[in-house]
Design a protein around this motif. Structure first.
Motif, PDB file in Angstrom:
ATOM      1  N   ILE A   1       0.817  -1.238  -0.006  1.00 21.70           N
ATOM      2  CA  ILE A   1      -0.128   0.105  -0.099  1.00 21.70           C
ATOM      3  C   ILE A   1       1.017   1.235  -0.128  1.00 21.70           C
ATOM      4  CG2 ILE A   1      -1.949  -1.088   1.075  1.00 21.70           C
ATOM      5  CD1 ILE A   1      -0.966   0.406   3.836  1.00 21.70           C
ATOM      6  N   THR A   2       0.309   2.462  -0.413  1.00 23.88           N
ATOM      7  CA  THR A   2       0.922   3.616  -0.305  1.00 23.88           C
ATOM      8  C   THR A   2       0.741   4.140   1.211  1.00 23.88           C
ATOM      9  OG1 THR A   2       0.185   4.314  -2.409  1.00 23.88           O
ATOM     10  CG2 THR A   2       0.734   5.945  -1.028  1.00 23.88           C
ATOM     11  N   TYR A   3       1.768   4.360   1.984  1.00 22.48           N
ATOM     12  CA  TYR A   3       1.660   4.880   3.245  1.00 22.48           C
ATOM     13  C   TYR A   3       0.895   6.184   3.288  1.00 22.48           C
ATOM     14  CZ  TYR A   3       5.436   1.664   4.339  1.00 22.48           C
ATOM     15  OH  TYR A   3       6.284   0.685   4.464  1.00 22.48           O
ATOM     16  N   ASP A   4      -0.300   6.002   4.196  1.00 17.97           N
ATOM     17  CA  ASP A   4      -1.204   7.382   4.173  1.00 17.97           C
ATOM     18  C   ASP A   4      -0.604   8.178   5.345  1.00 17.97           C
ATOM     19  OD1 ASP A   4      -1.574   6.310   6.841  1.00 17.97           O
ATOM     20  OD2 ASP A   4      -3.549   5.427   6.492  1.00 17.97           O
ATOM     21  N   ASP A   5      -1.047   9.737   5.679  1.00 14.26           N
ATOM     22  CA  ASP A   5      -0.380  10.485   6.364  1.00 14.26           C
ATOM     23  C   ASP A   5      -0.314  10.111   7.907  1.00 14.26           C
ATOM     24  OD1 ASP A   5      -0.135  12.026   4.231  1.00 14.26           O
ATOM     25  OD2 ASP A   5      -1.911  13.365   4.561  1.00 14.26           O
ATOM     26  N   GLU A   6      -1.177   9.337   8.477  1.00 14.31           N
ATOM     27  CA  GLU A   6      -1.340   8.936   9.653  1.00 14.31           C
ATOM     28  C   GLU A   6      -0.004   8.070   9.951  1.00 14.31           C
ATOM     29  OE1 GLU A   6      -4.122   6.430  13.123  1.00 14.31           O
ATOM     30  OE2 GLU A   6      -4.831   6.804  10.795  1.00 14.31           O
ATOM     31  N   PHE A   7       0.195   6.877   8.987  1.00  7.90           N
ATOM     32  CA  PHE A   7       1.354   6.169   9.340  1.00  7.90           C
ATOM     33  C   PHE A   7       2.689   7.055   9.227  1.00  7.90           C
ATOM     34  CE2 PHE A   7       4.041   2.598   8.151  1.00  7.90           C
ATOM     35  CZ  PHE A   7       4.519   1.926   9.326  1.00  7.90           C
ATOM     36  N   LEU A   8       2.777   7.795   8.098  1.00 11.13           N
ATOM     37  CA  LEU A   8       3.756   8.751   7.944  1.00 11.13           C
ATOM     38  C   LEU A   8       4.134   9.313   9.134  1.00 11.13           C
ATOM     39  CD1 LEU A   8       3.381   9.908   4.234  1.00 11.13           C
ATOM     40  CD2 LEU A   8       5.327   8.285   4.916  1.00 11.13           C
ATOM     41  N   ALA A   9       3.115  10.039   9.821  1.00  9.23           N
ATOM     42  CA  ALA A   9       3.275  10.715  11.137  1.00  9.23           C
ATOM     43  C   ALA A   9       3.824   9.724  12.077  1.00  9.23           C
ATOM     44  CB  ALA A   9       1.825  11.423  11.448  1.00  9.23           C
ATOM     45  N   TRP A  10       3.346   8.613  12.306  1.00 10.45           N
ATOM     46  CA  TRP A  10       3.808   7.696  12.995  1.00 10.45           C
ATOM     47  C   TRP A  10       5.369   7.503  12.987  1.00 10.45           C
ATOM     48  CZ3 TRP A  10       6.178   2.879  13.152  1.00 10.45           C
ATOM     49  CH2 TRP A  10       6.347   1.973  14.207  1.00 10.45           C
ATOM     50  N   ILE A  11       5.763   7.237  11.634  1.00 11.78           N
ATOM     51  CA  ILE A  11       7.274   7.068  11.373  1.00 11.78           C
ATOM     52  C   ILE A  11       8.060   8.416  11.809  1.00 11.78           C
ATOM     53  CG2 ILE A  11       8.970   6.974   9.479  1.00 11.78           C
ATOM     54  CD1 ILE A  11       6.698   5.334   7.927  1.00 11.78           C
ATOM     55  N   SER A  12       7.350   9.611  11.434  1.00 15.57           N
ATOM     56  CA  SER A  12       7.969  10.725  11.839  1.00 15.57           C
ATOM     57  C   SER A  12       8.262  10.914  13.271  1.00 15.57           C
ATOM     58  CB  SER A  12       7.170  11.954  11.195  1.00 15.57           C
ATOM     59  OG  SER A  12       7.927  13.123  11.630  1.00 15.57           O
ATOM     60  N   GLU A  13       7.221  10.464  14.036  1.00 18.58           N
ATOM     61  CA  GLU A  13       7.415  10.605  15.545  1.00 18.58           C
ATOM     62  C   GLU A  13       8.487   9.615  16.148  1.00 18.58           C
ATOM     63  OE1 GLU A  13       4.286   9.228  19.456  1.00 18.58           O
ATOM     64  OE2 GLU A  13       3.566   9.248  17.231  1.00 18.58           O
ATOM     65  N   GLN A  14       8.526   8.453  15.496  1.00 17.25           N
ATOM     66  CA  GLN A  14       9.528   7.417  16.288  1.00 17.25           C
ATOM     67  C   GLN A  14      10.825   8.072  15.700  1.00 17.25           C
ATOM     68  OE1 GLN A  14       8.239   5.396  18.127  1.00 17.25           O
ATOM     69  NE2 GLN A  14       6.280   6.075  17.148  1.00 17.25           N
ATOM     70  N   ALA A  15      11.306   8.877  14.594  1.00 21.00           N
ATOM     71  CA  ALA A  15      12.494   9.175  14.317  1.00 21.00           C
ATOM     72  C   ALA A  15      12.815  10.472  15.050  1.00 21.00           C
ATOM     73  CB  ALA A  15      12.354   9.642  12.707  1.00 21.00           C
ATOM     74  N   LYS A  16      11.774  11.266  15.209  1.00 20.82           N
ATOM     75  CA  LYS A  16      12.059  12.518  16.119  1.00 20.82           C
ATOM     76  C   LYS A  16      12.380  11.953  17.809  1.00 20.82           C
ATOM     77  CE  LYS A  16       9.400  15.794  13.292  1.00 20.82           C
ATOM     78  NZ  LYS A  16       8.058  16.547  13.046  1.00 20.82           N
TER      79      LYS A  16
END
Length: 451
Positions: free
Chosen positions: A170-185
């Motif tokens: 699937i294409t990652y939706d904004d919610e999952f990209l936000a989760w990824i960003s949160e973990q990286a930050k």
């Protein structure tokens, strides 16, 4: 920081041999397969036995497609193998699952042909693999079976999956990209270096693979920005069964590397040994998978896997002439009467053509050292090298010089060429860097994550 080392393998495609892998239909099926099938249990067992005593690292990453088609008995057998390996070696294992691991039309073969096998659903994968990353994660996203693991005091691993229940790739939706960003930050806030693992390549393994939708993560640029611009500059991937190391740079000037590794059970078959020297420097080495027990007809394991790979390519080229329906189906081209006729004629010509004859078709000349060589054999070498990496057909070689002339001659016909995600690409540069490697060594390299 203290250096961290780990091993990485991918696309184990474990199949329990006793389920059935023999018979006439099986042999026909294997004519068009890059990876092995009946041999996969033996190959995996040999690989894990080797890794049990491999003493340079005590961590193993596995980048997806753990079973052949998600067969229930294969998951049961493979997780048994993982538990035994973990107990004997003391090594930690971190996995990501992928499309081959659930909700498929799985099958075995016997003297009566193909027969169905029971598979597992996506929501069952957690229970099978909870001891290999999920249960001790410091952050977990159950919808995507994605998580963060603490590999050492200074390094975290972000494992992401583009599969969810009933949907794959699937294409990652904004919610999952936000989760990824949160973990990286959060990793940055905690003074941690973070690296990532996903099954699908985020960058095309070779430029020409960018034309294939299934060959890389959809809307890749969004994921690259989310990771690289938040301090994650390196991801390990699989799926395409090729060896490659690629790099790109975001608009903000941040580097992002994708290290794709060949499948354990098909050529090229390698283990990565990765050393994270510090937050800027990572060393990558490639180790051939070990010899495995099988009737290999006197061939080494390497030559046996290469023979299977080359049989697939030759079968495909021959089918252009003898069975165009099969060819069109395999390369995902519409099976129209016109297409069948065109490819049958083309197949007849190509299968008896020399390299010199091919060059002549385009009003070009081939070096005398290669002009009498079979065009089909050159095509096999080119395709194999695309998957092997470190492609040898560079400028200054007889084959490379001819191919570059061919690409230059054909370029005007591909002025508006785009990759599968709609990005404009240059035909000549795409093909030049597909048949020849002008960049990073795809097997052994020391990379700098930060300029």
């Amino acid at each position: 920081m203290k250096p961290l080392k780990f091993y990485l393998i991918t696309d184990t495609h474990y199949f329990k041999n006793s389920l059935g892998a023999y018979g006439k239909e099986y042999e026909e099926f294997m004519d068009s397969e890059q990876k092995c099938f009946a041999e996969t249990q033996s190959i995996n067992e040999a690989t894990f036995k080797f890794l049990e005593t491999a003493n340079e690292a005590d961590i193993l990453l596995i980048a997806g497609d753990l079973t052949f088609w998600g067969e229930r008995e294969c998951h049961e057998d493979f997780t048994r193998l993982l538990h035994e390996f973990k107990e004997k070696s003391g090594k930690k294992i971190y996995v990501v699952t992928a499309g081959h691991d659930f909700n498929n039309n799985a099958f075995g073969f016997n003297e009566n042909g193909r027969f169905p096998l029971e598979t597992v659903s996506f929501d069952e994968l957690y229970d099978y693999y909870k001891d290999f990353g999920y249960s001790d994660a410091i952050a977990f996203n159950k919808e995507h079976l994605s998580y963060v693991a603490q590999l050492s005091e200074d390094v975290r691993l972000l494992v992401i999956s583009n599969d969810i229940e009933d949907e794959k790739h699937i294409t990652y939706d904004d919610e999952f990209l936000a989760w990824i960003s949160e973990q990286a930050k959060q990793a940055q806030a905690d003074g941690q270096m973070m690296i990532a693992m996903e099954h699908y390549p985020v960058l095309p393994g070779q430029p020409v693979l960018g034309l294939i939708d299934d060959a890389w993560q959809s809307e890749s640029d969004k994921l690259v920005k989310t990771l690289a611009d938040n301090g994650v500059h390196l991801i390990f991937t699989g799926h395409m069964h090729n060896q490659s190391i690629n790099v790109t740079k975001t608009e903000k000037g941040n580097l992002f590397y994708d290290v794709c590794t060949g499948s354990v059970i098909g050529w090229p078959s390698f283990i990565r040994l990765v050393t994270v020297e510090d937050e800027k420097t990572v060393d990558i080495k490639s180790i051939p998978t070990p010899e495995f027990e099988w009737d290999r007809k006197g061939l080494s394991s390497k030559d046996y896997l290469i023979a299977q790979f080359e049989k697939m390519i030759r079968t495909l080229i021959i089918s252009m002439r003898d069975d165009p329906d099969r060819f069109l189906r395999k390369v995902h081209i519409k099976q129209t009467p016109a297409n069948k006729k065109i490819f049958r004629i083309l197949g007849k010509r190509l299968n008896k053509m020399t390299v010199g004859g091919f060059a002549h078709l385009l009003c070009l000349s081939a070096d005398k050292s290669i002009k009498n060589n079979s065009f089909v054999e050159l095509a096999v070498d080119i395709v194999r090298s695309v998957f092997e990496g470190n492609q040898p057909f560079v400028e200054g070689t007889p084959e490379g010089d001819l191919l570059l002339k061919v690409f230059k001659r054909l370029k005007p016909f591909f002025k508006n060429m785009k990759d599968s995600q709609g990005n404009h690409i240059d035909f000549y540069e795409t093909m030049k860097n597909t048949v020849g490697n002008y960049g990073i060594d795809d097997y052994n390299a020391t990379i700098s994550l930060i300029e």
